[in-house]
Design a protein around this motif. Structure first.
Motif, short mmCIF file in Angstrom:
data_model
loop_
_atom_site.label_atom_id
_atom_site.label_comp_id
_atom_site.label_asym_id
_atom_site.label_seq_id
_atom_site.Cartn_x
_atom_site.Cartn_y
_atom_site.Cartn_z
N THR A 194 0.83 -1.21 0.00
CA THR A 194 0.00 0.00 0.00
C THR A 194 0.86 1.25 0.00
O THR A 194 0.58 2.22 -0.73
CB THR A 194 -0.95 0.01 1.22
OG1 THR A 194 -1.66 -1.22 1.27
CG2 THR A 194 -1.93 1.16 1.13
N ALA A 195 1.92 1.25 0.81
CA ALA A 195 2.82 2.40 0.86
C ALA A 195 3.51 2.61 -0.48
O ALA A 195 3.68 3.75 -0.94
CB ALA A 195 3.85 2.20 1.96
N HIS A 196 3.91 1.53 -1.12
CA HIS A 196 4.58 1.62 -2.42
C HIS A 196 3.65 2.22 -3.47
O HIS A 196 4.05 3.10 -4.25
CB HIS A 196 5.06 0.24 -2.86
CG HIS A 196 5.76 0.24 -4.19
ND1 HIS A 196 6.99 0.81 -4.37
CD2 HIS A 196 5.38 -0.26 -5.39
CE1 HIS A 196 7.35 0.67 -5.65
NE2 HIS A 196 6.39 0.03 -6.28
N ILE A 197 2.40 1.77 -3.48
CA ILE A 197 1.42 2.29 -4.44
C ILE A 197 1.17 3.78 -4.17
O ILE A 197 1.08 4.60 -5.10
CB ILE A 197 0.11 1.49 -4.37
CG1 ILE A 197 0.34 0.07 -4.89
CG2 ILE A 197 -1.00 2.18 -5.18
CD1 ILE A 197 -0.83 -0.86 -4.67
N ALA A 198 1.05 4.14 -2.89
CA ALA A 198 0.83 5.55 -2.52
C ALA A 198 2.02 6.41 -2.96
O ALA A 198 1.85 7.53 -3.47
CB ALA A 198 0.62 5.68 -1.02
N TYR A 199 3.22 5.88 -2.78
CA TYR A 199 4.43 6.62 -3.19
C TYR A 199 4.46 6.81 -4.70
O TYR A 199 4.75 7.92 -5.20
CB TYR A 199 5.68 5.87 -2.73
CG TYR A 199 6.96 6.42 -3.32
CD1 TYR A 199 7.50 7.60 -2.82
CD2 TYR A 199 7.59 5.78 -4.38
CE1 TYR A 199 8.67 8.14 -3.37
CE2 TYR A 199 8.75 6.31 -4.94
CZ TYR A 199 9.28 7.48 -4.43
OH TYR A 199 10.42 8.01 -4.98
N GLU A 200 4.16 5.75 -5.43
CA GLU A 200 4.17 5.85 -6.89
C GLU A 200 3.13 6.86 -7.38
O GLU A 200 3.38 7.64 -8.30
CB GLU A 200 3.90 4.48 -7.52
CG GLU A 200 5.07 3.50 -7.43
CD GLU A 200 4.82 2.25 -8.24
OE1 GLU A 200 3.65 1.81 -8.31
OE2 GLU A 200 5.79 1.71 -8.81
N GLU A 201 1.96 6.85 -6.76
CA GLU A 201 0.90 7.78 -7.15
C GLU A 201 1.29 9.22 -6.82
O GLU A 201 1.03 10.14 -7.61
CB GLU A 201 -0.40 7.40 -6.45
CG GLU A 201 -1.62 8.18 -6.90
CD GLU A 201 -1.99 7.93 -8.35
OE1 GLU A 201 -2.65 8.81 -8.94
OE2 GLU A 201 -1.64 6.86 -8.90
N ALA A 202 1.92 9.42 -5.66
CA ALA A 202 2.36 10.76 -5.27
C ALA A 202 3.43 11.28 -6.23
O ALA A 202 3.43 12.46 -6.62
CB ALA A 202 2.90 10.75 -3.84
N ARG A 205 1.84 12.35 -9.48
CA ARG A 205 1.10 13.61 -9.38
C ARG A 205 1.98 14.79 -9.00
O ARG A 205 1.54 15.94 -9.02
CB ARG A 205 -0.01 13.47 -8.33
CG ARG A 205 -1.07 12.44 -8.67
CD ARG A 205 -2.19 12.52 -7.65
NE ARG A 205 -3.16 11.43 -7.80
CZ ARG A 205 -4.27 11.33 -7.07
NH1 ARG A 205 -4.54 12.24 -6.15
NH2 ARG A 205 -5.10 10.32 -7.27
N GLY A 206 3.22 14.50 -8.60
CA GLY A 206 4.12 15.58 -8.20
C GLY A 206 3.75 16.19 -6.85
O GLY A 206 3.93 17.40 -6.62
N ILE A 207 3.23 15.36 -5.95
CA ILE A 207 2.87 15.84 -4.61
C ILE A 207 3.73 15.15 -3.56
O ILE A 207 4.38 14.15 -3.83
CB ILE A 207 1.38 15.60 -4.32
CG1 ILE A 207 1.03 14.11 -4.41
CG2 ILE A 207 0.50 16.41 -5.25
CD1 ILE A 207 -0.41 13.79 -4.04
#
Length: 213
Positions: A194-202, A205-207
Motif C-alpha cells: 500500500t505504501a509503495h502504491i501511494a508513493y508511486e501515485e504521489a 502527481r508531483g505531490i
C-alpha cells in the motif's frame, strides 16, 4: 505517509477483496458496519466506491449517527444490523463477540478486523459453526494472535471447514463457499504494498515532500 490512514486503507482493501472473492461479483446487497471509528469510515468509503450497495447500516457504542450521516447510511442497533445485512464488516475494539450467529442470515460474509489478542473475540461460536469458508490473511499470524481463530480451533469448531489464506484463494482460483468469514490481523506485506502504491501515485502527481535521511 500517515501510518493510521495507511493501515485503515489497506485493512479496508483486504476486507473488500475478501468480499469480492466470497460473492464473486460487486453487487453485495445490504452492508453492515459495526464500529464508527477510522477503520469503519474507510471500510464504508472503499465499499461504496467499489461495490453496488443497496443499503448500509452502522452500529456502534457511540458516533454511529455521525458516521451514518457522513456516508449516507442508517444508524441502527446491533440486532437490526445483523439480521438485515448480507455483508458485515466488524471494525471494533471489543474483547467480546459483536457478530452473533443467531441473528445472521442463512447466507452471509463477515470480515473481522478486530480481536488481535488470543483471548479476545469479535465473532461468536454460533457464527463459526455456520461458516463454511474461513479465510485469513496469514494463517501463521491468526494462529498466534487472534482469539477468533485460536479459541474455535481449540474447541474443535474449525473441523470440516475450508481454511485458506486469501493469497492462495486468488493464486489458485479456489471457490469460496458462503457463509464465509475473513479474519485479518494485518501483516507487514500489506502495509508495504500500500505504501509503495501511494508513493508511486504521489510521484506521478508531483505531490509530497522529498526527505533526505
Amino acid at each position: 505517509i500517515d501510518g493510521a490512514t495507511l493501515t485503515a486503507i489497506r485493512t479496508a482493501a483486504a476486507s473488500v477483496l475478501s468480499t469480492e472473492m466470497a460473492i464473486n461479483g460487486r453487487d453485495i446487497g445490504n452492508l453492515g458496519i459495526i464500529g464508527a471509528g477510522t477503520e469503519a469510515y474507510y471500510h464504508a468509503k472503499l465499499a461504496l466506491e467499489y461495490f453496488k450497495v443497496q443499503k448500509i447500516y452502522i452500529s456502534a457504542r457511540k458516533s454511529h449517527f455521525e458516521l451514518a450521516r457522513k456516508i449516507g447510511g442508517e444508524a441502527t442497533d446491533l440486532e437490526t444490523l445483523l439480521k438485515n445485512s448480507d455483508i458485515i464488516f466488524a471494525t471494533t475494539s471489543s474483547n467480546v463477540p459483536v457478530v452473533l450467529g443467531k441473528y445472521l442470515k442463512d447466507i452471509f460474509h463477515v470480515s473481522s478486523i478486530g480481536a488481535h489478542t488470543p483471548d479476545s473475540r469479535e465473532i461468536d461460536d454460533d457464527t463459526i459453526v455456520k461458516v463454511k469458508s474461513y479465510i485469513v490473511d496469514s494463517l501463521e499470524a491468526v494462529s498466534k494472535e487472534s482469539g477468533d481463530y485460536i479459541i474455535p480451533k481449540q474447541r474443535g469448531l474449525l473441523e470440516n471447514k475450508m481454511i485458506k489464506e486469501l493469497g492462495e484463494i486468488i493464486d489458485k482460483g479456489i471457490k469460496v463457499e458462503r457463509p464465509s468469514l475473513f479474519k485479518t490481523v494485518g501483516i507487514a506485506a500489506e502495509d508495504n504494498v500500500t505504501a509503495h502504491i501511494a508513493y508511486e501515485e504521489a510521484s506521478k502527481r508531483g505531490i509530497g515532500v522529498n526527505v533526505s535521511i
